[in-house]
Structures are given as structure tokens and as C-alpha cells.
Design a protein around this motif. Sequence first.
Motif, PDB file in Angstrom:
ATOM      1  N   GLU A 130       0.809  -1.219   0.000  1.00  0.00           N
ATOM      2  CA  GLU A 130       0.000   0.000   0.000  1.00  0.00           C
ATOM      3  C   GLU A 130       0.843   1.271   0.000  1.00  0.00           C
ATOM      4  O   GLU A 130       0.353   2.331  -0.396  1.00  0.00           O
ATOM      5  CB  GLU A 130      -0.932  -0.005   1.219  1.00  0.00           C
ATOM      6  CG  GLU A 130      -1.945  -1.146   1.194  1.00  0.00           C
ATOM      7  CD  GLU A 130      -2.841  -1.148   2.418  1.00  0.00           C
ATOM      8  OE1 GLU A 130      -2.624  -0.277   3.313  1.00  0.00           O
ATOM      9  OE2 GLU A 130      -3.747  -1.993   2.494  1.00  0.00           O
ATOM     10  N   SER A 131       2.069   1.174   0.460  1.00  0.00           N
ATOM     11  CA  SER A 131       2.958   2.332   0.470  1.00  0.00           C
ATOM     12  C   SER A 131       4.401   1.859   0.349  1.00  0.00           C
ATOM     13  O   SER A 131       4.687   0.654   0.496  1.00  0.00           O
ATOM     14  CB  SER A 131       2.775   3.155   1.751  1.00  0.00           C
ATOM     15  OG  SER A 131       3.113   2.388   2.889  1.00  0.00           O
ATOM     16  N   LEU A 138      12.084  -7.368   5.388  1.00  0.00           N
ATOM     17  CA  LEU A 138      11.158  -8.425   5.815  1.00  0.00           C
ATOM     18  C   LEU A 138      10.262  -8.847   4.656  1.00  0.00           C
ATOM     19  O   LEU A 138      10.028 -10.049   4.444  1.00  0.00           O
ATOM     20  CB  LEU A 138      10.316  -7.931   6.990  1.00  0.00           C
ATOM     21  CG  LEU A 138       9.227  -8.897   7.482  1.00  0.00           C
ATOM     22  CD1 LEU A 138       9.856 -10.171   8.030  1.00  0.00           C
ATOM     23  CD2 LEU A 138       8.340  -8.219   8.528  1.00  0.00           C
ATOM     24  N   PHE A 139       9.762  -7.881   3.907  1.00  0.00           N
ATOM     25  CA  PHE A 139       8.906  -8.190   2.761  1.00  0.00           C
ATOM     26  C   PHE A 139       9.644  -9.051   1.744  1.00  0.00           C
ATOM     27  O   PHE A 139       9.126 -10.082   1.286  1.00  0.00           O
ATOM     28  CB  PHE A 139       8.432  -6.881   2.114  1.00  0.00           C
ATOM     29  CG  PHE A 139       7.746  -7.071   0.796  1.00  0.00           C
ATOM     30  CD1 PHE A 139       6.426  -7.484   0.733  1.00  0.00           C
ATOM     31  CD2 PHE A 139       8.421  -6.825  -0.401  1.00  0.00           C
ATOM     32  CE1 PHE A 139       5.786  -7.657  -0.494  1.00  0.00           C
ATOM     33  CE2 PHE A 139       7.791  -6.992  -1.626  1.00  0.00           C
ATOM     34  CZ  PHE A 139       6.474  -7.413  -1.673  1.00  0.00           C
ATOM     35  N   HIS A 260      -0.817 -14.486   2.177  1.00  0.00           N
ATOM     36  CA  HIS A 260       0.452 -14.723   2.874  1.00  0.00           C
ATOM     37  C   HIS A 260       1.142 -13.393   3.190  1.00  0.00           C
ATOM     38  O   HIS A 260       1.639 -13.194   4.314  1.00  0.00           O
ATOM     39  CB  HIS A 260       1.358 -15.597   2.004  1.00  0.00           C
ATOM     40  CG  HIS A 260       2.781 -15.650   2.462  1.00  0.00           C
ATOM     41  ND1 HIS A 260       3.166 -16.242   3.647  1.00  0.00           N
ATOM     42  CD2 HIS A 260       3.929 -15.160   1.879  1.00  0.00           C
ATOM     43  CE1 HIS A 260       4.489 -16.131   3.788  1.00  0.00           C
ATOM     44  NE2 HIS A 260       4.967 -15.482   2.733  1.00  0.00           N
ATOM     45  N   ILE A 261       1.162 -12.474   2.246  1.00  0.00           N
ATOM     46  CA  ILE A 261       1.788 -11.169   2.477  1.00  0.00           C
ATOM     47  C   ILE A 261       0.873 -10.266   3.304  1.00  0.00           C
ATOM     48  O   ILE A 261       1.326  -9.586   4.247  1.00  0.00           O
ATOM     49  CB  ILE A 261       2.125 -10.485   1.132  1.00  0.00           C
ATOM     50  CG1 ILE A 261       3.094 -11.361   0.318  1.00  0.00           C
ATOM     51  CG2 ILE A 261       2.711  -9.106   1.363  1.00  0.00           C
ATOM     52  CD1 ILE A 261       4.430 -11.587   0.978  1.00  0.00           C
ATOM     53  N   VAL A 265       2.658 -11.313   6.750  1.00  0.00           N
ATOM     54  CA  VAL A 265       3.799 -10.383   6.734  1.00  0.00           C
ATOM     55  C   VAL A 265       3.396  -9.005   7.255  1.00  0.00           C
ATOM     56  O   VAL A 265       4.025  -8.448   8.169  1.00  0.00           O
ATOM     57  CB  VAL A 265       4.390 -10.271   5.322  1.00  0.00           C
ATOM     58  CG1 VAL A 265       5.561  -9.284   5.296  1.00  0.00           C
ATOM     59  CG2 VAL A 265       4.853 -11.641   4.825  1.00  0.00           C
ATOM     60  N   PHE A 266       2.307  -8.427   6.695  1.00  0.00           N
ATOM     61  CA  PHE A 266       1.895  -7.088   7.086  1.00  0.00           C
ATOM     62  C   PHE A 266       0.960  -7.072   8.287  1.00  0.00           C
ATOM     63  O   PHE A 266       0.670  -5.999   8.833  1.00  0.00           O
ATOM     64  CB  PHE A 266       1.224  -6.385   5.902  1.00  0.00           C
ATOM     65  CG  PHE A 266       2.154  -6.111   4.747  1.00  0.00           C
ATOM     66  CD1 PHE A 266       3.517  -5.927   4.951  1.00  0.00           C
ATOM     67  CD2 PHE A 266       1.674  -6.040   3.444  1.00  0.00           C
ATOM     68  CE1 PHE A 266       4.381  -5.671   3.890  1.00  0.00           C
ATOM     69  CE2 PHE A 266       2.525  -5.772   2.385  1.00  0.00           C
ATOM     70  CZ  PHE A 266       3.888  -5.597   2.602  1.00  0.00           C
TER      71      PHE A 266
END
Length: 398
Positions: A130-131, A138-139, A260-261, A265-266
Motif C-alpha cells: 500500500e505504500s 522483511l517483505f 500470505h503477504i 507479513v503485514f
Amino acid sequence: MESLSLSRSPLIAFRPFSPSITHRGLGSPIYCSIEEKSKLQNHSLQLTERTKFSLSRNCFLDGILDLKLRKQTSGLVSASAAGSEPDSVDSSSAFRPILSALSAFYRFSRPHTVIGTALSIVSVSLLAVESLSDISPLFFSRVLEAIVAAFFMNIYIVGLNQVYDIEIDKVNKPSLPLASGEYSLSTGVAIVSTFAILSFGVGWLVGSWPLFWALFISFILGTAYSINMPFLRWKRFAVVAALCILAVRAVIVQLAFFLHIQTFVFRRPASFSRPLIFATAFMTFFSVVIALFKDIPDIEGDRIFGIRSFSVRLGQKRVFWICVYLLEIAYTVAMVMGATSSSLWSKFITIFGHAVLASILWNRAKCLDLASKSAITSFYMFIWKLFYAEYLLIPLVR
């Protein structure tokens, strides 16, 4: 006078045989006394012995020189061999088994599917961004973990299909390692088993449930698609086979890796954005096309071994144009989707990008020789390139 005549030796004619006295003419008679004859014979014998000794000595010296020359020649040959042959052996023979093994594994892994899997995961993962602050180490690490796990599962799925299709591939794809004999059946089984374990191992270590379920469902559908057991080997049935590919490529990859992300992750709640819905719908069309088109080059082997694909049932030409029309419809929908975007740059890229891809597809389809298997196979690889290009456009759809 008499005494003098008696004291003198009678003269006799003597024909020389020594080379040293041939200056008077070879074979011309020489008149000499008995004593002179004896001296001449002794002298001739001495000359003969000297000649023999000289000849033997020369032969002996020639032999020594010959041995020396042979040693020097062999030394030069061995030196040149030591200087050149190891280089050629090291540069070719030493690396040939390694290159051969890499080539066999490259063909076994079906690299066009691996590339498609990696691009799809990266593209769908970017939809969750998103930004710019979301793009972090980490991403990238979590995306890489997902790619590795999916890569291992991809090799399991395509490898298992080859294990159960050896006889068919001998007709359709004789260059594959199992069909060509480069891999034994036990080697193929060992590879697919190892990569299945590795895939689940990575998924378990990561600890992401969306990732784990993506791997598990892919494993179930890929196994049911290929394995020859009662009620399985779904590739024999055209509709079911297409649904298996559609479920993995269009649904699981898009939704599971996005979640998953997004959630793991987020740490955000699950949501289905407009770009995600577009990606899922578009890839549904594309997955159907891949499922149909992949059987067009393989019609000969499928017909022999009773695989009732759409190409066997409907014919190559009809299935080919169905695939082309489906993709053209998908590109048209994508351009309409782009026209409704509120972002000017996204609108331009989406419309222009899909228009270019649609025109390239149409122009190439009109020139295809459907009677040539190599041309059809090349066009199938072109379809995969369009697949890659679409995943480059999807993150730009807003």
C-alpha cells in the motif's frame, strides 16, 4: 743369373678385392710376387677389419643417437601432453558430467512453469503493498521464502507427471530425462519425493498458514492429476484436467500468496481489493488457455495412450482458435478495466499494454502453421511469455 732368378719370387697376376687399391681400375690385374701378394692380402684383411669395425662403430653410434632422439622426442611428446591434454581434459571432460547433469535437471524441472510461478508470486505479493514503507527487507525475505517453497512444489508436480508419463513422453517429448533414459525411474521418484519434502519443510518453518495451504492444495491436485490410481489420474478427463490447472494457477496462487503477504507479513486483515479480483479473473482465462493449449502439440501421444484431451476430441485447429479468442476476450476486458481506473498512469499502462499484447497475439496466430509440431510448440512457449508479461502488468492495475 740363375741364382738371381731362383732367389726372386715368381710374378703372378692378382686381382684386387680391397677397396683401397681400386684406383688402378676396378678388376684390372696387378702383377706382383708371392711376398707382395701376401702383404697385399694382409693389408686388405686389415683394411676389411677396419672397415667392419668402422661400420659397426658407426652403427653403434647411430643406435645411441637414435635412442637419444627417441628419448628427446618422447620427452617433448610427454611435455606437450602434460601441458595441453590436462587443459583440454579439465576444460571439457571434467565439466561435461556436471553440465550434463544440470541440463537434465533443467529439462526435468520444466523451467517455463518455474518462471511463471516465481513471477506470479512476486506480482501478487506487490498487490498487497500500500505504500513504499511496506517494501522492506522483511517483505523481500518473506516473498523469497514463498518462491522457494513454491519452486520445490512445482518441481514435485511436473516431475510426478513425467514419472507417470514416460511412455507418452517418448512420443510427445522424447528430450525429457525420463523419456530419453538419462534418468532412471528410481531417480525420478527420488527427485520428486525429495522436493515434496523440501517444499513442506520450508512451508512449515516459515509458519504461514496461507502459504502452507497453498502448498498442500497444490500437492493434492498435482498428485491427483498425474498419479495412476483408481479414481485418480484426472488428466485423462479434459474438463477435470483443466479445472486442476485453473484452480492452482488462477485461484490458489492469486489468493493464497496475497493473503500470505497481507495477513502473515503485514499483519493486516484479509481483504480482496479491485486489482486482486482483476488478477484472479484474468488468470482464470489464461489458465484455461494454458490447460487447453498444452495438449495441442501432444495430440499424437495422447491419442495413442487414450488421453481424451480437447485436442484429441475437437481437433488441433479448433482448440487453437478457441485459445486465441479466449485470450483476446481477456485482453479486451483488461482494457475496459483500465478505462475505469481513477489513476491516469494506471489507465494508460493498462490500456496500452494489453492492446499491444492483443495485437501481437493476433498477428502471430494468423501466421502459424498448424501442420508443424515445432511451430505449435514454439507458439505454446509464446503463450507462456504472454503469461509472464501479464504478471508484469498486474501490479500496475489500480
